[in-house]
Design an enzyme around this catalytic site. Structure first.
Site, PDB file in Angstrom:
ATOM      1  CB  SER A 173      -1.021  -0.045   1.308  1.00  0.00           C
ATOM      2  OG  SER A 173      -1.940   0.858   1.050  1.00  0.00           O
ATOM      3  CG  ASP A 187      -6.720  -2.226  -4.079  1.00  0.00           C
ATOM      4  OD1 ASP A 187      -7.591  -1.769  -3.149  1.00  0.00           O
ATOM      5  OD2 ASP A 187      -5.561  -2.194  -4.053  1.00  0.00           O
ATOM      6  CG  HIS A 230      -5.648  -2.407   0.031  1.00  0.00           C
ATOM      7  ND1 HIS A 230      -4.831  -1.868  -1.086  1.00  0.00           N
ATOM      8  CD2 HIS A 230      -5.005  -1.955   0.896  1.00  0.00           C
ATOM      9  CE1 HIS A 230      -3.926  -1.151  -0.625  1.00  0.00           C
ATOM     10  NE2 HIS A 230      -3.928  -1.123   0.745  1.00  0.00           N
TER      11      HIS A 230
END
Length: 806
Positions: free
Chosen positions: A672, A745, A779
């Site tokens: 991330s 995601d 994610h």
């Protein structure tokens, strides 16, 4: 059927990759696989009396079959339209229970076949626990009785869990209020089958600034609106513990159901039009209505409008009532907060928010309880004369904790703590709460005293504590502080402060976290409550230490260093190294330099961890400190790149000074925002041989109204956005970069497109790069097939470009 879906998925994946690389799912080397393929310990739920505990077991990973179930993305939700529950739920597949001091846990009997359990809630008297079970067709309501250990089914698989838990216990514990799918529920509309009758039009009005962040899975057209309503519509039924059901309320779009502490009133929030195509459902119009326990209307309390347009900044909020909740210490009193600055942080006022309350039947004039200097955060209710309120202001990192008398608003709020929430060393701890006669958690008041449980971070290490706070004198007395230097202790709860008895968790690098009863007044060893074994004994001999070092500007830094089993600390062979990190913003460099890493924490190689590679002959520097500091009027991101490079160089220098690392063979990685960091380090420094970037964002112009902790928009700080964006600086990077991203995601700002576009740019400039898109993954990565393949990809990359670098 699920096996057929899986085979089709594999064929589809193979076909999609054929033009690029003919690759099936792979598994990592044996050393890594033995660590990754383990049985997860259960999670725990304990009653308020610390009498009984429930063990909740689940699979270590999901499967691609799980992720391939049908999914609809609407208004920020991801829903399985067949079963009517979130498609992101992680299910429990077994339950056990035991009394706190019993040795063996007992099996809950009569559970459904192939359990897929979620949405657990204790009954008001804590003798039962309700939960839902998801079948192939829908969601059922069950409960089990701790006196018999037997599970009982209450409903058919027709509950609506699309907006979260679909039930609430009645106060008497003899019935449950349940959200059920309407009998007249229409079929969902397939957008592919509909011929459009016109375009989708959105309108921006002159002067109405809607500077929203980038959200995923929003409504896109009128068909989405119709399907959204179909999926969230419910009827409310009262179901007793024998399974008898009666209609309590007719069909509506029920978002929240909340009983008053005495159980005589129910606050119900419903969603209504107009909807939005730029913000998720949390900002849709919502009507809050109060009913009595029989379902009779008492009061239409609040109607919140659509919130698309708010002032700019993290501390901006909506006008009107917000945070509408029940006072936990009163039978039936509502309280809420209203902004005094129009919700605009730029407006200069003495007080930002005001707290109000109103008693049943919720008509007439409300009473002001308090005004806050900063933005309201929360209240811990105590009794008629005592409550604790907290406010905060992100821009200055200030947090204030007040003691106030809710029965007398003429008394000034007394500030107990006024500090920076970045200052972990100065954290006074959290107030201890205790379950009251209404089943609500309120401030634990013992005479004139209350209690604080603190994490205990300091320059010398972490030593959790319990303090007694005299509410009259405001003086604290330390009742207990951990003196463990070879274990990590966490204080879970206070069992009996006078007896010095606490529920704690103890762990060490090789000892799995377990619960104990600790008595600080008796000379006895902590009493073991759980018996979880270490599933990672293969790395029990790994060397672990927290190293401390400095940045050139004096900021103190730390990182957790791991060296392979059998590494000769005297010979000091130069090893390849993997550094893993995640940048964090600060407004004070002293706070940025505080150490919050405990060397005695259990070594847990979770799916995204770099620790696996210690078994492959690498040194690992995990959780390397990467503070980004902006003091005074300077924002942290004004010097983001310079500070990133300084953090990285200081870390490598520190390990090199110890004699462990080959500087020419160092990799950097992150997930991330850590992926964003990785790409920037390969772009703006020559410190690394290669990088691994998972689920990141690389072009900040695609998040133009702020990202992470940046609240300026692109047009206010274009140079900051451009310098920080690896995509805009792709012509500078020359080191190999592995990009991994979930193809599905759901995280705000990290659209899968970010990795796809960045990879195309890297390829356009001839940079060694590899893009791995994981089908069905979001994610974070959940399926076992995906996790093992990611470990394989990372291992291949590190072996080629780092360990065996030419």
């Amino acid at each position: 059927m699920r096996k057929v879906i899986f085979l089709v998925l594999l064929l589809l994946v193979s076909w999609q990759l054929a033009a690029q690389e003919d690759l099936k799912y792979q598994k990592p080397p044996k050393e890594i696989l033995e660590l990754a393929d383990f049985e997860r310990a259960p999670s725990l739920s304990m009653d308020s009396k610390n009498k009984n505990m429930v063990f909740m077991y689940r699979s270590t990973y999901k499967t691609l079959i799980d992720l391939s179930e049908e999914e609809m993305k609407l208004a920020g939700l991801r829903i399985n339209p067949k079963t009517n529950i979130s498609s992101a739920v992680t299910y429990i597949n077994n339950l056990k229970y035991k009394a706190l001091r019993d040795t063996e846990a007992k099996q809950v009997t009569d559970l459904p076949e192939n359990p897929r359990l979620s949405n657990f809630a204790w009954s008001p008297d804590e003798t039962k626990m309700a939960f839902t079970h998801t079948t192939d067709k829908g969601v059922e309501l069950w409960y089990f009785d701790l006196n018999t250990g037997k599970a009982v089914k209450l409903t058919q698989d027709n509950l609506n869990a699309n907006l979260g838990s679909p039930y609430s216990w009645f106060k008497d514990g003899n019935a449950i209020l349940v959200k059920v799918l309407p009998k007249d529920k229409p079929a969902l509309i397939n957008t592919e089958d509909v011929i459009p009758v016109g375009p989708t039009v959105s309108v921006s009005e002159q002067g109405a600034k809607a500077q929203n962040r980038t959200y995923q899975d929003l409504l896109k057209n009128s068909i989405d609106e119709t399907n959204f309503e179909t999926l969230i519509a419910s009827e409310l039924y009262k179901v007793d513990l024998s399974g008898n059901a009666s209609v309590w309320k007719s069909k509506d779009f029920y978002s929240r159901v909340s009983f008053s502490p005495d159980g005589n009133y129910i606050m119900i929030t419903t969603i209504h039009r107009p909807y939005s195509y730029i913000v998720p459902l949390q900002r849709f119009p919502m009507l809050t209505t109060i009913y009595d326990v029989s379902g009779n209307l008492v009061n239409k309390f609040d109607d919140k409008p659509l919130i698309e347009i708010t002032p700019k900044g993290f501390m901006a909020t909506n006008t009107g009532k917000r945070n509408i909740s029940w006072r936990d210490d009163k039978p039936a009193t509502l309280y809420w907060v209203e902004a005094l600055d129009k919700g605009d942080p730029e407006v200069k006022v003495d007080y930002r928010d005001e707290v109000f309350e109103i008693d049943a039947p919720f008509t007439g004039t409300s009473k002001s309880l308090a005004k806050t200097i900063n933005r309201f955060q929360h209240i811990i209710w105590g009794n008629d004369k005592t409550a604790v309120l907290t406010d905060y202001w992100r821009n200055t990192r200030n947090i204030k904790t007040y003691l106030f008398n809710p029965s007398d608003n003429t008394q000034k709020l007394e500030i107990l703590f006024d500090r920076s929430y970045e200052d972990r060393y100065g954290d006074p701890g959290n107030f201890n709460v205790k379950r009251n006669q209404y089943g609500r958690y309120t401030l634990n008041i013992d005479g004139d005293n209350s209690y604080l449980i603190g994490a205990g971070y300091s320059e010398k290490g972490q030593f959790p504590f319990v303090d007694q706070l005299n509410l009259k004198t405001k003086k604290t007395t330390r009742l207990y502080q951990s003196n463990y230097t070879d274990k990590k202790l966490d204080i879970i709860s206070i069992m009996d402060a006078k007896l010095g008895e606490y529920l704690v968790m103890l762990q060490s690098p090789t000892e799995y976290p377990n619960y104990f009863v600790l008595n600080t007044k008796k000379r006895i060893a902590p009493i073991l409550i759980t018996h979880f074994e270490n599933p990672f004994k293969g790395i029990a001999g790994v060397h672990k230490e927290v190293i401390k070092y400095k940045r050139p500007d004096g900021v103190d830094l730390t990182g957790t260093l791991y060296l392979p089993v059998g590494y000769d600390m005297n010979k000091k062979e130069k090893l390849p190294m993997v550094m893993w990190a995640y940048p964090t913003e600060y407004k004070d460099k002293d706070n940025a330099g505080q150490n919050t890493t405990n060397p005695n924490e259990f070594i847990y190689p979770y799916y995204g961890s770099p620790i696996y590679w210690v078994t492959r002959g690498y040194a690992i520097l995990d959780d390397a400190a990467f503070p980004i500091v902006g003091e005074g009027n300077t924002e942290p991101n004004d010097t983001f790149v310079e500070q990133l490079v300084a953090n990285a160089k200081a870390a490598i220098d520190a390990v090199d000074a110890l004699g462990y690392v080959d500087r020419a063979r160092v990799a950097v990685g992150g997930h991330s925002y850590g992926a964003f960091m990785t790409a920037n380090l390969l772009t703006h420094s020559d410190l690394f041989a290669a990088g691994i970037a998972r689920s990141g964002a690389y072009n900040r112009t695609l998040t133009p109204f702020g990202f992470q902790s940046e609240e300026r928009n692109y047009w206010e700080a274009p140079q900051v956005y451009n310098i920080m964006s690896p995509f805009q600086n792709v012509d500078k990077i020359k080191y190999p970069l592995l990009l991994i991203h979930g193809a599905n995601d759901n995280n705000s700002g990290t659209f899968t497109m970010q990795s796809e576009r960045y990879f195309n740019a890297l390829k356009g400039f001839g940079v060694p790069a590899r893009l791995v898109l994981l089908p069905k993954e979001s994610h974070g990565y959940a399926a076992k097939e995906s996790v093992l393949h990611v470990l394989w990809e990372q291992d291949q990359w590190l072996e080629k470009y780092v360990k065996n670098k030419k």
